[in-house]
Design an enzyme around this catalytic site. Structure first.
Site, PDB file in Angstrom:
ATOM      1  N   ARG A   1       0.870  -1.087   0.194  1.00 20.13           N
ATOM      2  CA  ARG A   1       0.120   0.006   0.020  1.00 20.13           C
ATOM      3  C   ARG A   1       0.953   1.279   0.062  1.00 20.13           C
ATOM      4  O   ARG A   1       2.011   1.262   0.374  1.00 20.13           O
ATOM      5  CB  ARG A   1      -0.898  -0.157   1.454  1.00 20.13           C
ATOM      6  CG  ARG A   1      -1.862  -1.108   1.305  1.00 20.13           C
ATOM      7  CD  ARG A   1      -2.783  -1.043   2.591  1.00 20.13           C
ATOM      8  NE  ARG A   1      -3.727  -2.237   2.661  1.00 20.13           N
ATOM      9  CZ  ARG A   1      -3.319  -3.246   3.291  1.00 20.13           C
ATOM     10  NH1 ARG A   1      -2.131  -3.734   3.748  1.00 20.13           N
ATOM     11  NH2 ARG A   1      -4.124  -4.287   3.292  1.00 20.13           N
TER      12      ARG A   1
ATOM     13  N   LYS B   1      -2.076  -2.347   7.841  1.00 14.73           N
ATOM     14  CA  LYS B   1      -3.255  -2.032   8.012  1.00 14.73           C
ATOM     15  C   LYS B   1      -4.080  -2.897   9.085  1.00 14.73           C
ATOM     16  O   LYS B   1      -5.202  -2.312   9.684  1.00 14.73           O
ATOM     17  CB  LYS B   1      -4.199  -1.976   6.929  1.00 14.73           C
ATOM     18  CG  LYS B   1      -5.636  -1.483   6.843  1.00 14.73           C
ATOM     19  CD  LYS B   1      -6.180  -1.342   5.333  1.00 14.73           C
ATOM     20  CE  LYS B   1      -7.709  -0.882   5.294  1.00 14.73           C
ATOM     21  NZ  LYS B   1      -8.460  -0.875   3.874  1.00 14.73           N
TER      22      LYS B   1
ATOM     23  N   HIS C   1      -4.115   3.388  -5.490  1.00 13.52           N
ATOM     24  CA  HIS C   1      -4.112   2.096  -4.716  1.00 13.52           C
ATOM     25  C   HIS C   1      -4.556   1.075  -6.087  1.00 13.52           C
ATOM     26  O   HIS C   1      -4.547  -0.067  -5.585  1.00 13.52           O
ATOM     27  CB  HIS C   1      -5.576   2.203  -3.823  1.00 13.52           C
ATOM     28  CG  HIS C   1      -5.424   1.138  -2.952  1.00 13.52           C
ATOM     29  ND1 HIS C   1      -4.660   0.843  -2.054  1.00 13.52           N
ATOM     30  CD2 HIS C   1      -6.845   0.208  -2.754  1.00 13.52           C
ATOM     31  CE1 HIS C   1      -5.288  -0.384  -1.420  1.00 13.52           C
ATOM     32  NE2 HIS C   1      -6.399  -0.645  -1.797  1.00 13.52           N
TER      33      HIS C   1
ATOM     34  N   HIS D   1      -3.655 -10.461   3.842  1.00 12.61           N
ATOM     35  CA  HIS D   1      -4.789 -10.895   3.769  1.00 12.61           C
ATOM     36  C   HIS D   1      -5.305 -11.990   4.515  1.00 12.61           C
ATOM     37  O   HIS D   1      -4.809 -13.001   4.393  1.00 12.61           O
ATOM     38  CB  HIS D   1      -5.661 -10.915   2.580  1.00 12.61           C
ATOM     39  CG  HIS D   1      -5.850  -9.697   1.745  1.00 12.61           C
ATOM     40  ND1 HIS D   1      -5.054  -9.386   0.485  1.00 12.61           N
ATOM     41  CD2 HIS D   1      -6.785  -8.647   1.730  1.00 12.61           C
ATOM     42  CE1 HIS D   1      -5.460  -8.228  -0.206  1.00 12.61           C
ATOM     43  NE2 HIS D   1      -6.560  -8.020   0.858  1.00 12.61           N
TER      44      HIS D   1
ATOM     45  N   TYR E   1      -9.420  -7.990  -4.758  1.00  6.38           N
ATOM     46  CA  TYR E   1      -8.308  -7.599  -5.624  1.00  6.38           C
ATOM     47  C   TYR E   1      -7.653  -8.161  -6.860  1.00  6.38           C
ATOM     48  O   TYR E   1      -6.933  -7.725  -7.479  1.00  6.38           O
ATOM     49  CB  TYR E   1      -6.814  -7.247  -4.474  1.00  6.38           C
ATOM     50  CG  TYR E   1      -7.131  -5.998  -3.480  1.00  6.38           C
ATOM     51  CD1 TYR E   1      -6.708  -4.860  -3.923  1.00  6.38           C
ATOM     52  CD2 TYR E   1      -7.820  -6.375  -2.352  1.00  6.38           C
ATOM     53  CE1 TYR E   1      -6.986  -3.869  -3.116  1.00  6.38           C
ATOM     54  CE2 TYR E   1      -8.023  -5.307  -1.366  1.00  6.38           C
ATOM     55  CZ  TYR E   1      -7.689  -4.056  -1.910  1.00  6.38           C
ATOM     56  OH  TYR E   1      -7.960  -3.143  -0.940  1.00  6.38           O
TER      57      TYR E   1
ATOM     58  N   ARG F   1      -2.188  -1.870  -6.198  1.00  5.79           N
ATOM     59  CA  ARG F   1      -2.588  -3.153  -5.516  1.00  5.79           C
ATOM     60  C   ARG F   1      -3.280  -4.187  -6.326  1.00  5.79           C
ATOM     61  O   ARG F   1      -3.039  -5.497  -6.400  1.00  5.79           O
ATOM     62  CB  ARG F   1      -3.209  -2.732  -4.257  1.00  5.79           C
ATOM     63  CG  ARG F   1      -3.381  -4.180  -3.131  1.00  5.79           C
ATOM     64  CD  ARG F   1      -3.371  -3.416  -1.935  1.00  5.79           C
ATOM     65  NE  ARG F   1      -3.606  -4.418  -0.794  1.00  5.79           N
ATOM     66  CZ  ARG F   1      -2.849  -5.484  -0.146  1.00  5.79           C
ATOM     67  NH1 ARG F   1      -1.450  -5.048  -0.339  1.00  5.79           N
ATOM     68  NH2 ARG F   1      -3.302  -5.875   0.991  1.00  5.79           N
TER      69      ARG F   1
END
Length: 324
Positions: free
Chosen positions: A197, A222, A277, A302, A311, A280
């Protein structure tokens, strides 16, 4: 907490102990006892509420006390300021109802996407839940609202032509870095190589980059967990261009100003509907063709494979090539 017991005379005893207060009463039926207990508990709760606080009061206190502890502080700060200026924010928390929120949703839906409206509702719900802990209110009218339906997840891919257009707009030849715009170009390319990110790139320190072992370590991600990111040979080359060890941080420019420059460069290049973004999406879609899904989830951070699929946007043409 209320307890209800059946007595020997077949009547029902309802007892309430709440914050040092004890109340009890007997009833002929359990239903009557439960109704009295619920009403009495609500009455006792209201006695301890701090009345007269407005939604704006709650937003500003949340902004100053709760938001600074979050990674999303910068954007949340601005959103809470915006909330506090809404007409319905002047209402007391006791007066705030679902109808006020439905009116607000109808109004802002003319200019905001449904996903943005839902993010704002999530934040507002968090504020109201915190206000309940402060004993400013005993209700959260966001709960139970019929919300706008979120759009399909974004699936923007970045073409090789667009990558070159971005490089040209930033004046980067792929080899020499002597301007902050060139550093931004390398960050863009690294994001596509690593699926990192934007915030993770700009927080990265050289002490956490191990080029010889071909990986780097992210301490503050995150989802709050540490993550090690393996590096391709191209990623190692790009990091080498940044002169490892020179200064504490890998990227010395300001993240916010770099974002502004990136958006201007996209406009200059004639590229529309692209965000940083989106790198990603592009990175994960590429990496999915090279490594197993569990390794990919570990690389990207993830914990839920369903979120990873948001994604993964491989085209039918790309998948077809893997079938032969």
């Amino acid at each position: 907490m209320a307890t209800i017991r059946r007595l020997k005379n077949k009547r029902f005893l309802a007892e309430i102990r709440k914050k040092g207060v004890y109340k009890s009463k007997t009833f002929d039926s359990k239903v009557q006892a439960m109704a009295w207990a619920a009403e009495t508990e609500q009455s006792l709760a209201n006695q301890h509420l701090i009345h007269g606080k407005t939604l704006a009061d709650a937003c500003l206190r949340y902004r100053d006390e709760i938001s600074p502890k979050k990674k999303s502080y910068r954007t949340e700060y601005n959103r809470l300021n915006k909330f506090s200026r809404q007409p319905f924010a002047s209402l007391t928390l006791e007066a705030l109802t679902a109808k006020h929120l439905y009116d607000w949703i109808e109004d802002v839906s003319r200019t905001l996407k449904s996903s943005s409206v839902n993010r704002d509702l999530n934040l507002l719900s968090a504020v109201l839940e915190q206000a309940k802990r402060w004993q400013w209110t005993d209700k959260n009218p966001v709960r139970g609202l019929r919300r706008p339906k979120n759009p399909q997840p974004r699936d923007r891919r970045i073409s090789a032509k667009e990558i070159q257009q971005v490089m040209d707009a930033l004046g980067f030849d792929g080899q020499t870095i002597n301007r902050s715009r060139h550093e931004l170009a390398v960050a863009f390319l690294l994001a596509i190589e690593t699926a990192m990110r934007q915030g993770e790139l700009w927080q990265l320190k050289w002490e956490d980059v191990y080029l010889e072992k071909r990986y780097l370590r992210l301490h503050d991600t995150k989802n709050g967990t540490r993550r090690d990111v393996p590096l391709s040979s191209e990623a190692v080359r790009l990091f080498t261009l940044l002169q490892p060890g020179r200064g504490e941080k890998v990227f010395k420019s300001n993240q916010a100003s770099s974002g502004t420059i990136f958006r201007r460069c996209l406009k200059q290049a004639g590229i529309y509907n692209m965000h940083f973004h989106d790198t990603r999406h592009e990175a994960i879609s590429r990496l999915a063709q090279k490594i197993p899904v569990l390794d990919l989830a570990r690389l990207t951070g993830h914990k839920d494979i369903k979120m990873l699929m948001v994604y993964y946007n491989a085209s039918a043409e790309e998948i077809a090539k893997q079938l032969d």
